[in-house]
Design an enzyme around this catalytic site. Structure first.
Site, PDB file in Angstrom:
ATOM      1  N   SER A   1       0.825  -1.216   0.000  1.00  0.00           N
ATOM      2  CA  SER A   1       0.000   0.000   0.000  1.00  0.00           C
ATOM      3  C   SER A   1       0.851   1.255   0.000  1.00  0.00           C
ATOM      4  CB  SER A   1      -0.911   0.019   1.229  1.00  0.00           C
ATOM      5  OG  SER A   1      -1.693  -1.139   1.306  1.00  0.00           O
TER       6      SER A   1
HETATM    7  N1  SAH Z   1      -0.527  -4.941   4.230  1.00  0.00           N
HETATM    8  C1  SAH Z   1       0.202  -5.211   3.005  1.00  0.00           C
HETATM    9  C2  SAH Z   1      -0.603  -4.822   1.780  1.00  0.00           C
HETATM   10  C3  SAH Z   1      -0.863  -6.028   0.971  1.00  0.00           C
HETATM   11  S1  SAH Z   1      -2.037  -5.889  -0.346  1.00  0.00           S
HETATM   12  C4  SAH Z   1       1.582  -4.580   3.021  1.00  0.00           C
HETATM   13  O1  SAH Z   1       1.894  -3.858   3.977  1.00  0.00           O
HETATM   14  O2  SAH Z   1       2.379  -4.842   2.107  1.00  0.00           O
HETATM   15  C5  SAH Z   1      -3.328  -6.952   0.280  1.00  0.00           C
HETATM   16  C6  SAH Z   1      -2.989  -8.396   0.513  1.00  0.00           C
HETATM   17  O3  SAH Z   1      -4.184  -9.064   0.902  1.00  0.00           O
HETATM   18  C7  SAH Z   1      -2.456  -9.151  -0.705  1.00  0.00           C
HETATM   19  O4  SAH Z   1      -1.180  -9.643  -0.417  1.00  0.00           O
HETATM   20  C8  SAH Z   1      -3.478 -10.282  -0.892  1.00  0.00           C
HETATM   21  O5  SAH Z   1      -2.896 -11.494  -1.314  1.00  0.00           O
HETATM   22  C9  SAH Z   1      -4.073 -10.405   0.505  1.00  0.00           C
HETATM   23  N2  SAH Z   1      -5.394 -11.042   0.557  1.00  0.00           N
HETATM   24  C10 SAH Z   1      -6.444 -10.925  -0.288  1.00  0.00           C
HETATM   25  N3  SAH Z   1      -7.480 -11.710   0.098  1.00  0.00           N
HETATM   26  C11 SAH Z   1      -7.071 -12.347   1.236  1.00  0.00           C
HETATM   27  C12 SAH Z   1      -7.666 -13.306   2.108  1.00  0.00           C
HETATM   28  N4  SAH Z   1      -8.896 -13.800   1.919  1.00  0.00           N
HETATM   29  N5  SAH Z   1      -6.945 -13.725   3.170  1.00  0.00           N
HETATM   30  C13 SAH Z   1      -5.695 -13.271   3.409  1.00  0.00           C
HETATM   31  N6  SAH Z   1      -5.065 -12.383   2.616  1.00  0.00           N
HETATM   32  C14 SAH Z   1      -5.742 -11.921   1.548  1.00  0.00           C
END
Ligand code: SAH
Length: 215
Positions: free
Chosen positions: A67
Site C-alpha cells: 500500500s
Molecule cells: N498490508 C500489506 C498490503 C498487501 S495488499 C503490506 O503492507 O504490504 C493486500 C494483501 O491481501 C495481498 O497480499 C493479498 O494477497 C491479501 N489477501 C487478499 N485476500 C485475502 C484473504 N482472503 N486472506 C488473506 N489475505 C488476503
C-alpha cells in the site's frame, strides 16, 4: 549487517516521506515515528529500493501491492493502536504494515493467502528483528479464532462486505478498520459497542487489491 545497509541516504528519504505525510494531514506522532523507523526499502521488490520512499503503492508478486505510505499511515492512525494490544491484520503482503504495527508496540497476528508473499514477509520481518509479528497462511475471511479476541483488526485488501467472523473475533470496545466496496473502497471504522451492536463511520475513498474469499 542490516544497520549497515540502512544507510544515511534511506534515513534522509524516510524523514522526507514523514514530512510529506504530515503535509497531507497525518497528525499522530507515534504513527509518523513508526514510519520513520521502518526501512520500507527492505519490503519492496528487488530493484525498486530507490523509489521505496515515494508516496506511492508498489507492485509485489502475484499482482498484489504494498500500500501507499499515506494509506498505511491513514489506516494506522484510524486504528488507534496502544502498546500491548493484540492486532489482527488481514493481508500481510510485504509485511510492511505489520512492521508499523509492531513499532507501535502491538502484538501482531497477520494472515496472507498467497504462499510466496507469506514466506517473503516472514523472512523480511524476522531478519529485521520484528519478533512480535506472527504470520499465518490462510483465508482472512475466517480470521484467526485461536488468538481472539483482538483489540484491533486492520484489513488491507478491499472487501465487498464486513466479514462476520472478524466482528465476532473483535473484543467488545475494539476497533476494526476495513475498506469496503467493489471498484473503489470506502474506509470504514467499525467499533464493537457490545456483543450485538457495532457503530460504523466512513472515512473517505481508497483503492485496494481485492479481498479474495477462500485461500
Ligand atoms: N498490508 C500489506 C498490503 C498487501 S495488499 C503490506 O503492507 O504490504 C493486500 C494483501 O491481501 C495481498 O497480499 C493479498 O494477497 C491479501 N489477501 C487478499 N485476500 C485475502 C484473504 N482472503 N486472506 C488473506 N489475505 C488476503
Amino acid at each position: 549487517m542490516i544497520e549497515k545497509v540502512d544507510n544515511f541516504l534511506y534515513k534522509g528519504l524516510r524523514k522526507k516521506l514523514v514530512d510529506n505525510l504530515r503535509n497531507k494531514g497525518i497528525t499522530n506522532e507515534n504513527v509518523l515515528q513508526a514510519i520513520e523507523n521502518v526501512p520500507r526499502h527492505f519490503f519492496v521488490p528487488f530493484g525498486l529500493e530507490n523509489i521505496a520512499y515515494e508516496d506511492q503503492a508498489l507492485p509485489l508478486s502475484d499482482g498484489q501491492t504494498i500500500s501507499q505510505p499515506y494509506t498505511v499511515a491513514f489506516q494506522t492512525q484510524l486504528l488507534d493502536v496502544q502498546p500491548g494490544m493484540k492486532v489482527l491484520e488481514i493481508g500481510t503482503g510485504s509485511g510492511y504494515q505489520a512492521a508499523i504495527l509492531a513499532e507501535l508496540g502491538a502484538k501482531v497476528y497477520s494472515i496472507e493467502r498467497i504462499t510466496k508473499l507469506h514466506k517473503t514477509a516472514q523472512y523480511t520481518l524476522s531478519s529485521l528483528g520484528y519478533q512480535k509479528c506472527q504470520l499465518f497462511l490462510g483465508d482472512g475471511y475466517l480470521g484467526k479464532e485461536a488468538y481472539a479476541p483482538y483489540h484491533r483488526i486492520i484489513v488491507t485488501c478491499g472487501a465487498v462486505e464486513i466479514p462476520q467472523n472478524l466482528i465476532k473475533q473483535l473484543a467488545v470496545g475494539g476497533k476494526m478498520v476495513i475498506p469496503v466496496g467493489i471498484n473503489t473502497q470506502e474506509m470504514l471504522l467499525v467499533v464493537k459497542l457490545n456483543e450485538h451492536d457495532v457503530e460504523i463511520t466512513k472515512h473517505g475513498n481508497f483503492v485496494f487489491v481485492p479481498f479474495v474469499k477462500g485461500s
